[in-house]
Design a protein around this motif. Sequence first.
Motif, PDB file in Angstrom:
ATOM      1  N   VAL A   1      -5.774  17.413  -5.165  1.00 17.49           N
ATOM      2  CA  VAL A   1      -6.046  16.244  -4.200  1.00 17.49           C
ATOM      3  C   VAL A   1      -5.268  14.981  -4.639  1.00 17.49           C
ATOM      4  CG1 VAL A   1      -7.734  14.557  -2.934  1.00 17.49           C
ATOM      5  CG2 VAL A   1      -8.290  16.936  -3.195  1.00 17.49           C
ATOM      6  N   HIS A   2      -5.321  14.468  -5.789  1.00 23.06           N
ATOM      7  CA  HIS A   2      -4.619  13.586  -6.175  1.00 23.06           C
ATOM      8  C   HIS A   2      -3.046  13.847  -6.151  1.00 23.06           C
ATOM      9  CE1 HIS A   2      -2.496  11.217  -9.518  1.00 23.06           C
ATOM     10  NE2 HIS A   2      -2.636  10.385  -8.884  1.00 23.06           N
ATOM     11  N   SER A   3      -2.673  15.180  -6.346  1.00 20.08           N
ATOM     12  CA  SER A   3      -1.301  15.216  -6.375  1.00 20.08           C
ATOM     13  C   SER A   3      -0.665  15.557  -4.848  1.00 20.08           C
ATOM     14  CB  SER A   3      -0.925  16.783  -6.846  1.00 20.08           C
ATOM     15  OG  SER A   3      -1.341  16.804  -8.325  1.00 20.08           O
ATOM     16  N   TYR A   4      -1.383  16.053  -3.996  1.00 19.26           N
ATOM     17  CA  TYR A   4      -0.995  16.283  -2.521  1.00 19.26           C
ATOM     18  C   TYR A   4      -1.359  15.382  -1.485  1.00 19.26           C
ATOM     19  CZ  TYR A   4       0.625  20.744  -4.278  1.00 19.26           C
ATOM     20  OH  TYR A   4       1.403  21.562  -5.066  1.00 19.26           O
ATOM     21  N   LEU A   5      -2.220  14.432  -1.969  1.00 21.20           N
ATOM     22  CA  LEU A   5      -2.887  13.395  -0.794  1.00 21.20           C
ATOM     23  C   LEU A   5      -1.769  12.606  -0.313  1.00 21.20           C
ATOM     24  CD1 LEU A   5      -5.165  11.935   0.592  1.00 21.20           C
ATOM     25  CD2 LEU A   5      -5.519  10.441  -1.363  1.00 21.20           C
ATOM     26  N   PRO A   6      -0.369  12.273  -0.688  1.00 19.58           N
ATOM     27  CA  PRO A   6       0.339  11.345  -0.114  1.00 19.58           C
ATOM     28  C   PRO A   6       1.021  12.249   0.963  1.00 19.58           C
ATOM     29  CG  PRO A   6       0.725  11.006  -2.471  1.00 19.58           C
ATOM     30  CD  PRO A   6      -0.377  12.417  -2.249  1.00 19.58           C
ATOM     31  N   TYR A   7       1.059  13.467   1.121  1.00 21.52           N
ATOM     32  CA  TYR A   7       1.621  14.146   2.011  1.00 21.52           C
ATOM     33  C   TYR A   7       0.816  14.193   3.305  1.00 21.52           C
ATOM     34  CZ  TYR A   7       4.473  16.821  -1.409  1.00 21.52           C
ATOM     35  OH  TYR A   7       5.319  16.901  -2.696  1.00 21.52           O
ATOM     36  N   MET A   8      -0.504  14.229   3.322  1.00 23.04           N
ATOM     37  CA  MET A   8      -1.235  13.956   4.362  1.00 23.04           C
ATOM     38  C   MET A   8      -1.135  12.518   4.910  1.00 23.04           C
ATOM     39  SD  MET A   8      -3.493  15.499   6.351  1.00 23.04           S
ATOM     40  CE  MET A   8      -3.977  17.263   5.832  1.00 23.04           C
ATOM     41  N   ILE A   9      -1.281  11.601   4.099  1.00 30.92           N
ATOM     42  CA  ILE A   9      -1.283  10.193   4.543  1.00 30.92           C
ATOM     43  C   ILE A   9       0.214   9.859   5.207  1.00 30.92           C
ATOM     44  CG2 ILE A   9      -1.076   7.990   3.845  1.00 30.92           C
ATOM     45  CD1 ILE A   9      -2.922   8.507   1.373  1.00 30.92           C
ATOM     46  N   LEU A  10       1.301  10.357   4.747  1.00 29.37           N
ATOM     47  CA  LEU A  10       2.533  10.089   5.471  1.00 29.37           C
ATOM     48  C   LEU A  10       2.816  10.977   6.884  1.00 29.37           C
ATOM     49  CD1 LEU A  10       5.054  10.240   1.977  1.00 29.37           C
ATOM     50  CD2 LEU A  10       4.089   8.150   3.456  1.00 29.37           C
ATOM     51  N   THR A  11       2.484  12.056   6.807  1.00 25.35           N
ATOM     52  CA  THR A  11       2.435  12.851   7.849  1.00 25.35           C
ATOM     53  C   THR A  11       1.763  12.427   9.018  1.00 25.35           C
ATOM     54  OG1 THR A  11       1.072  14.557   7.229  1.00 25.35           O
ATOM     55  CG2 THR A  11       3.349  15.004   6.576  1.00 25.35           C
TER      56      THR A  11
ATOM     57  N   PHE B   1       4.586   9.881  -7.006  1.00 29.18           N
ATOM     58  CA  PHE B   1       5.702  10.691  -7.107  1.00 29.18           C
ATOM     59  C   PHE B   1       6.724  10.441  -8.046  1.00 29.18           C
ATOM     60  CE2 PHE B   1       4.806  11.363  -2.428  1.00 29.18           C
ATOM     61  CZ  PHE B   1       4.216  12.727  -2.575  1.00 29.18           C
ATOM     62  N   TRP B   2       6.588   9.140  -8.674  1.00 25.72           N
ATOM     63  CA  TRP B   2       7.459   8.499  -9.607  1.00 25.72           C
ATOM     64  C   TRP B   2       7.356   8.946 -11.098  1.00 25.72           C
ATOM     65  CZ3 TRP B   2       7.890   2.512  -7.891  1.00 25.72           C
ATOM     66  CH2 TRP B   2       8.464   2.612  -6.812  1.00 25.72           C
ATOM     67  N   SER B   3       6.074   9.870 -10.968  1.00 27.82           N
ATOM     68  CA  SER B   3       5.730  10.316 -12.298  1.00 27.82           C
ATOM     69  C   SER B   3       5.952  11.845 -12.512  1.00 27.82           C
ATOM     70  CB  SER B   3       4.478   9.940 -13.055  1.00 27.82           C
ATOM     71  OG  SER B   3       3.296  10.369 -12.066  1.00 27.82           O
ATOM     72  N   ASN B   4       5.920  12.354 -13.774  1.00 25.68           N
ATOM     73  CA  ASN B   4       6.106  13.596 -13.936  1.00 25.68           C
ATOM     74  C   ASN B   4       4.690  14.621 -13.623  1.00 25.68           C
ATOM     75  OD1 ASN B   4       5.754  16.464 -16.031  1.00 25.68           O
ATOM     76  ND2 ASN B   4       7.980  15.987 -15.395  1.00 25.68           N
ATOM     77  N   ALA B   5       4.662  15.701 -13.084  1.00 23.51           N
ATOM     78  CA  ALA B   5       3.515  16.232 -12.518  1.00 23.51           C
ATOM     79  C   ALA B   5       2.499  16.658 -13.644  1.00 23.51           C
ATOM     80  CB  ALA B   5       3.884  17.575 -11.823  1.00 23.51           C
TER      81      ALA B   5
ATOM     82  N   ILE C   1       0.866  -1.281   0.108  1.00 26.47           N
ATOM     83  CA  ILE C   1       0.129   0.012   0.003  1.00 26.47           C
ATOM     84  C   ILE C   1       0.910   1.465   0.099  1.00 26.47           C
ATOM     85  CG2 ILE C   1      -1.626   1.272   1.233  1.00 26.47           C
ATOM     86  CD1 ILE C   1      -2.839  -1.426   2.377  1.00 26.47           C
ATOM     87  N   PHE C   2       2.103   1.213   0.614  1.00 28.28           N
ATOM     88  CA  PHE C   2       3.103   2.416   0.584  1.00 28.28           C
ATOM     89  C   PHE C   2       3.543   2.886  -0.589  1.00 28.28           C
ATOM     90  CE2 PHE C   2       3.568   2.566   5.464  1.00 28.28           C
ATOM     91  CZ  PHE C   2       3.527   4.029   5.534  1.00 28.28           C
ATOM     92  N   LEU C   3       3.901   1.543  -1.241  1.00 27.77           N
ATOM     93  CA  LEU C   3       4.263   1.655  -3.005  1.00 27.77           C
ATOM     94  C   LEU C   3       3.070   2.340  -3.642  1.00 27.77           C
ATOM     95  CD1 LEU C   3       6.334   1.044  -4.844  1.00 27.77           C
ATOM     96  CD2 LEU C   3       5.110  -1.067  -5.276  1.00 27.77           C
ATOM     97  N   LEU C   4       1.950   1.999  -3.337  1.00 25.30           N
ATOM     98  CA  LEU C   4       0.879   2.746  -4.289  1.00 25.30           C
ATOM     99  C   LEU C   4       0.747   4.329  -3.815  1.00 25.30           C
ATOM    100  CD1 LEU C   4      -1.812  -0.029  -4.230  1.00 25.30           C
ATOM    101  CD2 LEU C   4      -0.470   0.497  -5.898  1.00 25.30           C
TER     102      LEU C   4
END
Length: 287
Positions: A163-173, A114-118, A106-109
Amino acid sequence: MLPTTRTRLAILTLTGPAYLWLALTIFLPLAAMLALSFLDKSPLVPKPASFTLDNYGAYFAKSFYWPLTRWSIELGLWVTFFCLAIGYPAAYALAKKVKGRWREAIFLLIVLPFWSNALVRIFSWTMVLRPNGIIDLGVQSIFPGAPTVDLLFTYPAVVIGLVHSYLPYMILTCYIALQAIDDSLIEAGRSLGATKFTTFRRVVLPLSLPGIVSGAALIFVPVIGSFMEPRILGGTKGATLGMNIEEQFTVTANWPLGSALSFVLLAIVLIIFGILYPFLRRSGGNA
Protein backbone atom coordinates in the motif's frame (compact mmCIF):
# COMPACT_ATOMS: atom_id res chain seq x y z
CA MET A 1 -1.34 18.08 -49.68
CA LEU A 2 -4.81 18.00 -48.12
CA PRO A 3 -5.20 19.38 -44.56
CA THR A 4 -6.38 16.00 -43.25
CA THR A 5 -3.38 14.25 -44.81
CA ARG A 6 -1.04 16.89 -43.41
CA THR A 7 -2.60 16.49 -39.96
CA ARG A 8 -2.30 12.70 -40.04
CA LEU A 9 1.32 12.95 -41.16
CA ALA A 10 2.09 15.38 -38.34
CA ILE A 11 0.44 13.08 -35.78
CA LEU A 12 2.34 10.09 -37.14
CA THR A 13 5.62 12.00 -37.02
CA LEU A 14 5.07 13.08 -33.43
CA THR A 15 3.70 9.83 -32.02
CA GLY A 16 5.47 7.31 -34.26
CA PRO A 17 8.80 7.21 -32.36
CA ALA A 18 7.02 6.79 -29.03
CA TYR A 19 4.84 3.94 -30.27
CA LEU A 20 7.82 2.30 -31.97
CA TRP A 21 9.81 2.49 -28.73
CA LEU A 22 6.90 1.02 -26.74
CA ALA A 23 6.51 -1.78 -29.27
CA LEU A 24 10.19 -2.66 -29.08
CA THR A 25 10.42 -2.49 -25.28
CA ILE A 26 7.13 -4.25 -24.49
CA PHE A 27 6.15 -6.60 -27.28
CA LEU A 28 9.63 -7.77 -28.21
CA PRO A 29 10.48 -9.07 -24.69
CA LEU A 30 6.98 -10.57 -24.40
CA ALA A 31 7.43 -12.35 -27.72
CA ALA A 32 10.79 -13.71 -26.57
CA MET A 33 9.28 -14.95 -23.28
CA LEU A 34 6.34 -16.51 -25.10
CA ALA A 35 8.67 -18.46 -27.37
CA LEU A 36 10.78 -19.44 -24.35
CA SER A 37 7.75 -20.80 -22.50
CA PHE A 38 7.31 -23.53 -25.12
CA LEU A 39 10.85 -24.89 -24.80
CA ASP A 40 11.84 -27.92 -22.74
CA LYS A 41 15.26 -26.51 -21.80
CA SER A 42 16.61 -23.18 -20.64
CA PRO A 43 18.86 -21.27 -23.06
CA LEU A 44 21.58 -21.69 -20.43
CA VAL A 45 21.70 -25.43 -21.17
CA PRO A 46 24.15 -26.10 -24.03
CA LYS A 47 21.81 -28.56 -25.75
CA PRO A 48 19.21 -28.08 -28.50
CA ALA A 49 15.74 -27.40 -27.12
CA SER A 50 12.48 -28.77 -28.47
CA PHE A 51 8.84 -27.65 -28.41
CA THR A 52 6.72 -28.73 -25.43
CA LEU A 53 3.52 -27.84 -23.55
CA ASP A 54 4.74 -29.36 -20.29
CA ASN A 55 5.55 -25.97 -18.79
CA TYR A 56 1.92 -24.89 -19.01
CA GLY A 57 0.73 -28.34 -17.97
CA ALA A 58 2.85 -28.10 -14.82
CA TYR A 59 0.67 -25.23 -13.56
CA PHE A 60 -2.43 -27.41 -13.67
CA ALA A 61 -0.70 -30.63 -12.64
CA LYS A 62 1.01 -29.30 -9.49
CA SER A 63 -1.57 -28.34 -6.88
CA PHE A 64 0.63 -25.92 -4.93
CA TYR A 65 0.37 -23.35 -7.74
CA TRP A 66 -3.35 -22.89 -7.07
CA PRO A 67 -3.05 -21.54 -3.50
CA LEU A 68 -0.21 -19.28 -4.67
CA THR A 69 -2.49 -17.89 -7.37
CA ARG A 70 -5.36 -17.39 -4.92
CA TRP A 71 -3.08 -15.63 -2.42
CA SER A 72 -1.71 -13.38 -5.18
CA ILE A 73 -5.20 -12.35 -6.30
CA GLU A 74 -6.34 -11.79 -2.71
CA LEU A 75 -3.25 -9.68 -2.08
CA GLY A 76 -3.99 -7.59 -5.16
CA LEU A 77 -7.60 -7.05 -4.06
CA TRP A 78 -6.67 -6.08 -0.50
CA VAL A 79 -3.96 -3.65 -1.59
CA THR A 80 -6.23 -2.10 -4.22
CA PHE A 81 -9.04 -1.75 -1.65
CA PHE A 82 -6.86 -0.02 0.94
CA CYS A 83 -5.28 2.23 -1.68
CA LEU A 84 -8.77 3.28 -2.80
CA ALA A 85 -10.02 3.75 0.77
CA ILE A 86 -7.05 5.95 1.64
CA GLY A 87 -6.26 7.52 -1.72
CA TYR A 88 -9.70 8.62 -2.93
CA PRO A 89 -10.49 10.88 0.08
CA ALA A 90 -6.96 12.31 -0.13
CA ALA A 91 -7.41 13.00 -3.86
CA TYR A 92 -10.82 14.59 -3.24
CA ALA A 93 -9.38 16.87 -0.58
CA LEU A 94 -6.54 17.89 -2.90
CA ALA A 95 -8.85 18.54 -5.84
CA LYS A 96 -11.71 20.33 -4.07
CA LYS A 97 -10.56 21.53 -0.66
CA VAL A 98 -6.84 22.30 -0.56
CA LYS A 99 -5.63 25.30 -2.54
CA GLY A 100 -2.41 27.17 -3.27
CA ARG A 101 0.96 26.26 -1.82
CA TRP A 102 -0.50 23.73 0.61
CA ARG A 103 -1.55 21.62 -2.37
CA GLU A 104 1.96 21.81 -3.82
CA ALA A 105 3.49 20.80 -0.48
CA ILE A 106 1.14 17.81 -0.14
CA PHE A 107 1.87 16.73 -3.72
CA LEU A 108 5.56 16.79 -2.84
CA LEU A 109 4.89 14.42 0.06
CA ILE A 110 2.86 12.12 -2.20
CA VAL A 111 5.56 11.73 -4.85
CA LEU A 112 8.38 11.61 -2.29
CA PRO A 113 8.43 7.77 -2.18
CA PHE A 114 9.28 7.73 -5.90
CA TRP A 115 12.54 9.52 -5.12
CA SER A 116 13.90 6.62 -3.09
CA ASN A 117 14.90 3.12 -4.10
CA ALA A 118 12.19 0.48 -3.72
CA LEU A 119 14.47 -1.80 -1.70
CA VAL A 120 15.29 1.06 0.67
CA ARG A 121 11.57 1.67 1.26
CA ILE A 122 10.88 -2.00 1.89
CA PHE A 123 13.80 -2.51 4.29
CA SER A 124 12.76 0.66 6.09
CA TRP A 125 9.46 -1.04 6.92
CA THR A 126 11.35 -3.91 8.53
CA MET A 127 12.72 -1.38 11.03
CA VAL A 128 9.18 -0.19 11.75
CA LEU A 129 7.34 -3.51 11.95
CA ARG A 130 9.90 -5.67 13.80
CA PRO A 131 9.93 -6.22 17.58
CA ASN A 132 11.48 -3.19 19.30
CA GLY A 133 10.69 -1.27 16.12
CA ILE A 134 9.09 2.15 15.92
CA ILE A 135 5.52 0.85 16.30
CA ASP A 136 6.43 -1.45 19.17
CA LEU A 137 8.35 1.27 21.02
CA GLY A 138 5.48 3.71 20.50
CA VAL A 139 2.93 1.27 21.91
CA GLN A 140 5.18 0.43 24.87
CA SER A 141 5.68 4.11 25.67
CA ILE A 142 1.92 4.70 25.75
CA PHE A 143 0.89 1.36 27.30
CA PRO A 144 3.79 0.01 29.38
CA GLY A 145 3.71 -3.76 29.65
CA ALA A 146 1.58 -4.21 26.51
CA PRO A 147 2.24 -7.28 24.34
CA THR A 148 5.10 -6.92 21.86
CA VAL A 149 3.96 -5.64 18.47
CA ASP A 150 5.61 -7.92 15.92
CA LEU A 151 4.14 -7.48 12.45
CA LEU A 152 7.24 -8.47 10.50
CA PHE A 153 6.93 -11.65 8.43
CA THR A 154 3.14 -11.51 8.47
CA TYR A 155 0.49 -11.01 5.81
CA PRO A 156 -0.47 -7.53 7.12
CA ALA A 157 3.17 -6.48 6.80
CA VAL A 158 3.10 -7.33 3.09
CA VAL A 159 -0.13 -5.38 2.61
CA ILE A 160 1.29 -2.36 4.46
CA GLY A 161 4.45 -2.33 2.35
CA LEU A 162 2.56 -2.66 -0.92
CA VAL A 163 0.00 0.00 0.00
CA HIS A 164 2.85 2.37 0.81
CA SER A 165 4.46 1.65 -2.56
CA TYR A 166 1.35 1.97 -4.76
CA LEU A 167 -0.85 4.49 -2.92
CA PRO A 168 0.50 7.46 -4.95
CA TYR A 169 -0.85 5.90 -8.17
CA MET A 170 -4.40 5.90 -6.79
CA ILE A 171 -4.12 9.43 -5.43
CA LEU A 172 -2.78 10.87 -8.68
CA THR A 173 -5.26 9.14 -11.03
CA CYS A 174 -8.24 10.02 -8.81
CA TYR A 175 -6.99 13.59 -8.46
CA ILE A 176 -6.85 14.05 -12.23
CA ALA A 177 -10.42 12.74 -12.60
CA LEU A 178 -11.76 14.82 -9.70
CA GLN A 179 -9.97 17.97 -10.84
CA ALA A 180 -11.69 17.67 -14.23
CA ILE A 181 -15.17 17.82 -12.62
CA ASP A 182 -16.60 21.31 -12.96
CA ASP A 183 -17.52 22.74 -9.56
CA SER A 184 -20.68 24.19 -11.09
CA LEU A 185 -22.07 20.65 -11.44
CA ILE A 186 -21.68 20.11 -7.70
CA GLU A 187 -23.20 23.51 -6.97
CA ALA A 188 -26.12 22.74 -9.28
CA GLY A 189 -26.84 19.51 -7.40
CA ARG A 190 -26.77 21.34 -4.06
CA SER A 191 -29.02 24.12 -5.38
CA LEU A 192 -31.59 21.53 -6.46
CA GLY A 193 -31.87 20.31 -2.89
CA ALA A 194 -29.51 17.33 -2.93
CA THR A 195 -27.53 16.58 0.20
CA LYS A 196 -23.75 16.42 0.18
CA PHE A 197 -23.86 12.61 0.16
CA THR A 198 -26.41 12.50 -2.68
CA THR A 199 -24.38 14.97 -4.72
CA PHE A 200 -21.27 12.89 -4.18
CA ARG A 201 -23.06 9.63 -5.05
CA ARG A 202 -24.91 10.90 -8.11
CA VAL A 203 -22.42 13.43 -9.52
CA VAL A 204 -18.87 13.21 -8.16
CA LEU A 205 -18.43 9.45 -7.87
CA PRO A 206 -19.72 8.53 -11.38
CA LEU A 207 -17.66 11.26 -13.03
CA SER A 208 -14.53 10.21 -11.13
CA LEU A 209 -14.96 6.52 -11.94
CA PRO A 210 -12.39 6.58 -14.81
CA GLY A 211 -9.74 7.71 -12.32
CA ILE A 212 -10.69 4.94 -9.89
CA VAL A 213 -10.54 2.31 -12.63
CA SER A 214 -7.19 3.57 -13.89
CA GLY A 215 -5.72 3.60 -10.39
CA ALA A 216 -7.07 0.13 -9.63
CA ALA A 217 -5.54 -1.26 -12.81
CA LEU A 218 -2.18 0.41 -12.14
CA ILE A 219 -2.15 -1.16 -8.67
CA PHE A 220 -3.79 -4.57 -9.07
CA VAL A 221 -1.77 -5.75 -12.06
CA PRO A 222 1.75 -5.25 -10.61
CA VAL A 223 0.74 -6.25 -7.07
CA ILE A 224 -0.37 -9.78 -7.99
CA GLY A 225 3.02 -10.31 -9.61
CA SER A 226 5.08 -8.67 -6.85
CA PHE A 227 7.86 -10.59 -5.16
CA MET A 228 10.13 -8.13 -3.30
CA GLU A 229 7.61 -7.00 -0.67
CA PRO A 230 6.24 -10.51 -0.01
CA ARG A 231 9.74 -11.96 0.26
CA ILE A 232 11.22 -9.29 2.55
CA LEU A 233 8.19 -8.38 4.68
CA GLY A 234 6.26 -11.64 4.57
CA GLY A 235 8.91 -14.34 4.63
CA THR A 236 7.32 -17.79 4.40
CA LYS A 237 3.89 -16.27 5.08
CA GLY A 238 4.05 -14.02 2.05
CA ALA A 239 4.42 -16.66 -0.68
CA THR A 240 2.90 -15.58 -3.98
CA LEU A 241 2.99 -16.76 -7.56
CA GLY A 242 5.26 -13.82 -8.37
CA MET A 243 7.82 -15.09 -5.86
CA ASN A 244 7.73 -18.53 -7.48
CA ILE A 245 8.22 -17.01 -10.93
CA GLU A 246 11.18 -15.00 -9.68
CA GLU A 247 12.71 -18.16 -8.18
CA GLN A 248 12.38 -20.00 -11.51
CA PHE A 249 14.56 -17.35 -13.16
CA THR A 250 17.08 -16.64 -10.40
CA VAL A 251 17.33 -19.81 -8.28
CA THR A 252 16.44 -22.90 -10.30
CA ALA A 253 17.31 -21.32 -13.70
CA ASN A 254 14.18 -22.90 -15.19
CA TRP A 255 13.41 -20.03 -17.53
CA PRO A 256 10.82 -21.88 -19.66
CA LEU A 257 8.70 -22.72 -16.60
CA GLY A 258 9.07 -19.18 -15.26
CA SER A 259 7.96 -17.77 -18.62
CA ALA A 260 4.96 -20.12 -18.76
CA LEU A 261 3.89 -19.14 -15.24
CA SER A 262 4.24 -15.48 -16.20
CA PHE A 263 1.86 -15.90 -19.12
CA VAL A 264 -0.55 -17.90 -16.97
CA LEU A 265 -0.61 -14.98 -14.55
CA LEU A 266 -1.09 -12.57 -17.46
CA ALA A 267 -4.00 -14.68 -18.72
CA ILE A 268 -5.61 -14.62 -15.25
CA VAL A 269 -5.36 -10.82 -15.18
CA LEU A 270 -6.93 -10.54 -18.64
CA ILE A 271 -9.76 -12.89 -17.62
CA ILE A 272 -10.48 -10.83 -14.50
CA PHE A 273 -10.58 -7.59 -16.47
CA GLY A 274 -12.68 -9.28 -19.16
CA ILE A 275 -15.26 -10.25 -16.53
CA LEU A 276 -15.29 -6.75 -15.03
CA TYR A 277 -15.33 -4.92 -18.37
CA PRO A 278 -19.13 -5.02 -18.98
CA PHE A 279 -19.78 -3.63 -15.49
CA LEU A 280 -17.17 -0.89 -15.87
CA ARG A 281 -18.48 0.03 -19.31
CA ARG A 282 -22.06 0.20 -18.06
CA SER A 283 -21.02 2.31 -15.09
CA GLY A 284 -19.02 4.61 -17.34
CA GLY A 285 -21.97 4.95 -19.70
CA ASN A 286 -24.28 5.87 -16.86
CA ALA A 287 -21.85 8.52 -15.75
